[in-house]
Design a protein around this motif. Structure first.
Motif, mmCIF file in Angstrom:
data_model
loop_
_atom_site.group_PDB
_atom_site.id
_atom_site.type_symbol
_atom_site.label_atom_id
_atom_site.label_comp_id
_atom_site.label_asym_id
_atom_site.label_seq_id
_atom_site.Cartn_x
_atom_site.Cartn_y
_atom_site.Cartn_z
ATOM 1 N N ASP A 165 0.803 -1.223 0.000
ATOM 2 C CA ASP A 165 0.000 0.000 0.000
ATOM 3 C C ASP A 165 0.833 1.267 0.000
ATOM 4 O O ASP A 165 0.448 2.270 -0.606
ATOM 5 C CB ASP A 165 -0.917 0.009 1.233
ATOM 6 N N THR A 166 1.959 1.243 0.712
ATOM 7 C CA THR A 166 2.780 2.445 0.838
ATOM 8 C C THR A 166 4.260 2.095 0.782
ATOM 9 O O THR A 166 4.666 0.984 1.137
ATOM 10 C CB THR A 166 2.522 3.180 2.174
ATOM 11 N N VAL A 167 5.041 3.068 0.348
ATOM 12 C CA VAL A 167 6.499 2.980 0.467
ATOM 13 C C VAL A 167 6.942 4.175 1.308
ATOM 14 O O VAL A 167 6.624 5.324 0.997
ATOM 15 C CB VAL A 167 7.196 2.994 -0.911
ATOM 16 N N ALA A 168 7.611 3.904 2.398
ATOM 17 C CA ALA A 168 8.120 4.925 3.312
ATOM 18 C C ALA A 168 9.566 4.571 3.631
ATOM 19 O O ALA A 168 10.114 3.627 3.053
ATOM 20 C CB ALA A 168 7.266 4.977 4.579
ATOM 21 N N THR A 169 10.216 5.300 4.551
ATOM 22 C CA THR A 169 11.663 5.118 4.646
ATOM 23 C C THR A 169 12.189 4.520 5.941
ATOM 24 O O THR A 169 13.259 3.944 5.951
ATOM 25 C CB THR A 169 12.393 6.463 4.456
ATOM 26 N N VAL A 180 3.811 5.158 -8.416
ATOM 27 C CA VAL A 180 4.641 5.886 -7.454
ATOM 28 C C VAL A 180 3.799 6.896 -6.689
ATOM 29 O O VAL A 180 3.887 6.998 -5.459
ATOM 30 C CB VAL A 180 5.821 6.583 -8.159
ATOM 31 N N VAL A 181 2.983 7.658 -7.400
ATOM 32 C CA VAL A 181 2.101 8.629 -6.737
ATOM 33 C C VAL A 181 1.148 7.913 -5.788
ATOM 34 O O VAL A 181 0.890 8.376 -4.663
ATOM 35 C CB VAL A 181 1.324 9.455 -7.785
ATOM 36 N N GLU A 182 0.648 6.767 -6.208
ATOM 37 C CA GLU A 182 -0.285 6.005 -5.370
ATOM 38 C C GLU A 182 0.352 5.607 -4.041
ATOM 39 O O GLU A 182 -0.226 5.834 -2.971
ATOM 40 C CB GLU A 182 -0.739 4.755 -6.129
ATOM 41 N N VAL A 183 1.558 5.013 -4.093
ATOM 42 C CA VAL A 183 2.145 4.450 -2.869
ATOM 43 C C VAL A 183 2.924 5.472 -2.043
ATOM 44 O O VAL A 183 3.161 5.241 -0.853
ATOM 45 C CB VAL A 183 3.034 3.221 -3.174
ATOM 46 N N CYS A 184 3.315 6.569 -2.673
ATOM 47 C CA CYS A 184 4.106 7.580 -1.949
ATOM 48 C C CYS A 184 3.292 8.801 -1.541
ATOM 49 O O CYS A 184 3.790 9.617 -0.751
ATOM 50 C CB CYS A 184 5.294 8.034 -2.794
ATOM 51 N N ALA A 185 2.088 8.955 -2.053
ATOM 52 C CA ALA A 185 1.304 10.152 -1.739
ATOM 53 C C ALA A 185 -0.167 9.841 -1.479
ATOM 54 O O ALA A 185 -0.687 10.099 -0.391
ATOM 55 C CB ALA A 185 1.437 11.172 -2.883
ATOM 56 N N THR A 186 -0.852 9.272 -2.460
ATOM 57 C CA THR A 186 -2.304 9.120 -2.359
ATOM 58 C C THR A 186 -2.708 8.099 -1.304
ATOM 59 O O THR A 186 -3.571 8.378 -0.457
ATOM 60 C CB THR A 186 -2.884 8.735 -3.732
ATOM 61 N N ASN A 187 -2.116 6.919 -1.330
ATOM 62 C CA ASN A 187 -2.460 5.907 -0.316
ATOM 63 C C ASN A 187 -2.089 6.344 1.096
ATOM 64 O O ASN A 187 -2.894 6.170 2.024
ATOM 65 C CB ASN A 187 -1.787 4.570 -0.645
ATOM 66 N N PRO A 188 -0.888 6.883 1.328
ATOM 67 C CA PRO A 188 -0.585 7.358 2.684
ATOM 68 C C PRO A 188 -1.612 8.362 3.207
ATOM 69 O O PRO A 188 -1.998 8.302 4.368
ATOM 70 C CB PRO A 188 0.801 8.005 2.523
ATOM 71 N N LYS A 243 -4.799 8.659 2.279
ATOM 72 C CA LYS A 243 -6.081 7.981 2.512
ATOM 73 C C LYS A 243 -6.035 7.110 3.763
ATOM 74 O O LYS A 243 -6.947 7.142 4.595
ATOM 75 C CB LYS A 243 -6.439 7.122 1.294
ATOM 76 N N ILE A 244 -4.997 6.323 3.898
ATOM 77 C CA ILE A 244 -4.916 5.375 5.005
ATOM 78 C C ILE A 244 -4.855 6.102 6.340
ATOM 79 O O ILE A 244 -5.468 5.676 7.323
ATOM 80 C CB ILE A 244 -3.693 4.454 4.827
ATOM 81 N N PHE A 245 -4.155 7.232 6.370
ATOM 82 C CA PHE A 245 -3.928 7.910 7.644
ATOM 83 C C PHE A 245 -4.712 9.214 7.802
ATOM 84 O O PHE A 245 -4.414 10.021 8.664
ATOM 85 C CB PHE A 245 -2.436 8.139 7.853
ATOM 86 N N GLY A 246 -5.740 9.402 6.983
ATOM 87 C CA GLY A 246 -6.692 10.478 7.226
ATOM 88 C C GLY A 246 -6.188 11.878 6.968
ATOM 89 O O GLY A 246 -6.643 12.827 7.621
ATOM 90 N N CYS A 247 -5.289 12.048 6.005
ATOM 91 C CA CYS A 247 -4.799 13.389 5.642
ATOM 92 C C CYS A 247 -5.657 13.910 4.491
ATOM 93 O O CYS A 247 -5.265 13.831 3.320
ATOM 94 C CB CYS A 247 -3.335 13.335 5.222
ATOM 95 N N GLU A 248 -6.814 14.456 4.801
ATOM 96 C CA GLU A 248 -7.799 14.766 3.767
ATOM 97 C C GLU A 248 -7.359 15.885 2.827
ATOM 98 O O GLU A 248 -7.884 16.004 1.723
ATOM 99 C CB GLU A 248 -9.148 15.105 4.397
ATOM 100 N N ASP A 249 -6.398 16.709 3.232
ATOM 101 C CA ASP A 249 -5.941 17.815 2.387
ATOM 102 C C ASP A 249 -4.675 17.487 1.615
ATOM 103 O O ASP A 249 -4.110 18.363 0.949
ATOM 104 C CB ASP A 249 -5.694 19.064 3.242
ATOM 105 N N LYS A 250 -4.226 16.246 1.684
ATOM 106 C CA LYS A 250 -2.939 15.861 1.106
ATOM 107 C C LYS A 250 -3.087 14.744 0.081
ATOM 108 O O LYS A 250 -4.134 14.130 -0.052
ATOM 109 C CB LYS A 250 -1.991 15.386 2.218
ATOM 110 N N GLY A 251 -1.995 14.490 -0.642
ATOM 111 C CA GLY A 251 -1.866 13.247 -1.387
ATOM 112 C C GLY A 251 -2.239 13.243 -2.843
ATOM 113 O O GLY A 251 -2.135 12.210 -3.493
ATOM 114 N N ALA A 252 -2.677 14.383 -3.388
ATOM 115 C CA ALA A 252 -3.100 14.377 -4.789
ATOM 116 C C ALA A 252 -3.074 15.783 -5.367
ATOM 117 O O ALA A 252 -3.195 16.774 -4.640
ATOM 118 C CB ALA A 252 -4.504 13.795 -4.926
#
Length: 455
Positions: free
Chosen positions: A309-313, A361-369, A371-380
């Motif tokens: 679902d996500t790629v983080a570091t 890349v956008v999905e796993v590094c921005a959009t999914n993170p 959505k999963i963690f409730g950042c409604e103003d972020k990710g797209a």
């Protein structure tokens, strides 16, 4: 408008298209081809990809561990983040006996309010229930936008480990409140047993860090977490997935419709356990360690198939002299590696060279993170979202070196890695913070991201 980005190709998780992007008062207000609007600043993005800022949901800034503190402060770590196109970081402050969630997080926010160069949020690591007070406080935490907590199934001696009963208690309480429990899954008893055995035998090199916690030691804990979450019908997020067997258990749970979320990290996609045989192998010591080639290939396959679902570091660097504490005893090496500035460039290079798509890349590094963690103003890149935008030049070649990074560490596991394509500008809520190799923002620009609970 405050800013108009013209002539680029907008990339979303579902597709790419040529479009201009208009920004006003830190928000995206219009997207379309050949927008006819006036703006205080016009940015020519011809030949560029216009990407949402990445969200690194797994960092450890300024973290006490292994007898020292991780090398990046909140200031240097968030500075490095935006210079790599990461506009929001999630940090993992660790609660110790007697501490409250809000007390711990507020102490970190005080620092970040003056030091943060990116936006920021928190997962709080729970190590003690404080006689049940933490379970009560979780509701207040969720209301304050802290909607995820972490449990370590390791680090018993450090006082950070939770047992299965505490994990289950937190999973059930989190479900009631729309929160998420993140889990570091390895078997602590096997690690301690194998570590003691190798040291007794005089096997002290970095290779035995891997041997003390190989694939099956992580897989047992991965499967245990999936087992509890599946039977309790609770969501769970497994951090830094590194092994094939544990990944397969997650894939099966997902196919059965269970809310199991999987994160992996660039180091597990790039390196194998062979790095621990190198003379500088101790620099690669992190937990879980890099695994064998079969696990690496399984991670890439799962990423392409949508099971990751996500790629983080897991960004947690230490100085080389601190890594050297374990040159004659692998158990004394501070665990952690750098990565926050390398996340987006590494994954975008994989897309630019045809391994995966830019949309993935956008999905796993921005959009999914988000959505999963409730950042409604972020990710797209979407109307109404924060104007966290990265301009990416797919033709710019770049070689990673400690000398061109923006952190405070003195070495990087990514030294010499050649990338085809690189971010050239980063906008944090419409404000330029990175420009062709230079940080141009100011500490304190970052804002706290208050997240919404799961429905």
């Amino acid at each position: 408008m405050d800013l108009l980005i013209k002539g680029g190709t907008v990339v979303t998780a579902s597709g790419s298209f040529p479009a201009d992007v208009a920004i006003d008062k830190e928000k995206i207000v219009a997207i379309g081809k050949d927008l006819t609007v006036e703006a205080d600043r016009v940015e020519d993005a011809t030949g560029m990809l216009v990407l949402p800022g990445a969200i690194d949901v797994h960092t450890h800034m300024q973290m006490p561990f292994g007898g020292t503190v991780s090398a990046d402060s909140y200031k240097s770590g968030t500075r490095a983040a935006v210079c790599g196109g990461v506009t929001t970081i999630f940090d993992y402050p660790v609660q110790h006996k007697g501490e409250t969630i809000l007390g711990l997080v507020n102490s970190k926010k005080e620092i970040l309010e003056t030091d943060a160069c990116s936006d920021y949020a928190f997962h709080c690591c729970i190590t003690d229930l404080n006689d049940g007070q933490i379970l009560e406080e979780m509701e207040q935490a969720a209301e304050a936008g802290i909607t995820s907590l972490k449990c370590f199934l390791v680090y018993k001696k450090e006082g950070m480990m939770v047992d299965d009963g505490m994990l289950t208690t937190l999973l059930l309480r989190a479900k009631e409140l729309g929160m998420m429990i993140n889990v570091h899954a390895e078997n602590p008893d096997l690690i301690d047993l194998r570590t003691e055995q190798y040291l007794k035998e005089g096997k002290t090199s970095a290779w035995y860090h891997y041997m003390s916690r190989p694939e099956f030691v992580a897989a047992e804990a991965d499967k245990r977490v999936v087992h509890w979450a599946s039977h309790l019908d609770t969501p769970v997020y497994i951090v830094h997935m590194s092994d094939q067997e544990g990944l397969e258990a997650c894939e099966k749970a997902k196919m059965d419709g269970k809310p199991v979320y999987v994160e992996t990290c660039p180091q597990y996609l790039e390196f194998t356990c062979d790095v621990y045989k190198r003379p500088d192998g101790r620099n690669f010591v992190c937990s879980p360690p890099m695994k064998g080639e079969a696990s690496k290939e399984a991670l890439w396959k799962a990423l392409k198939a949508g099971f990751i679902d996500t790629v983080a570091t897991d960004h947690c660097p230490f100085q080389s002299y601190e890594k050297d504490w374990g040159k004659d005893d692998f158990s004394k090496i501070p665990n952690g590696c750098a990565g926050v500035e390398n996340l987006y460039p590494y994954m975008l290079d994989a897309a630019n060279t045809g391994k995966i798509s830019f949309e993935k890349v956008v999905e796993v590094c921005a959009t999914n993170p988000a959505k999963i963690f409730g950042c409604e103003d972020k990710g797209a890149i979407a109307i109404g979202k924060d104007a966290d935008i990265v301009l990416y030049d797919p033709k710019k070649d770049f070689t990673i070196s400690v000398n061109n990074m923006h952190s405070d560490y003195d070495h990087t596991i990514w030294e010499g890695k050649e990338l085809h394509g690189y971010p050239v500008k980063t906008f944090l809520r419409g404000n330029l913070v990175y420009d062709h190799g230079e940080f141009v923002g100011k500490p304190g620009m970052g804002k706290y991201v208050k997240r919404i609970p799961r429905s």
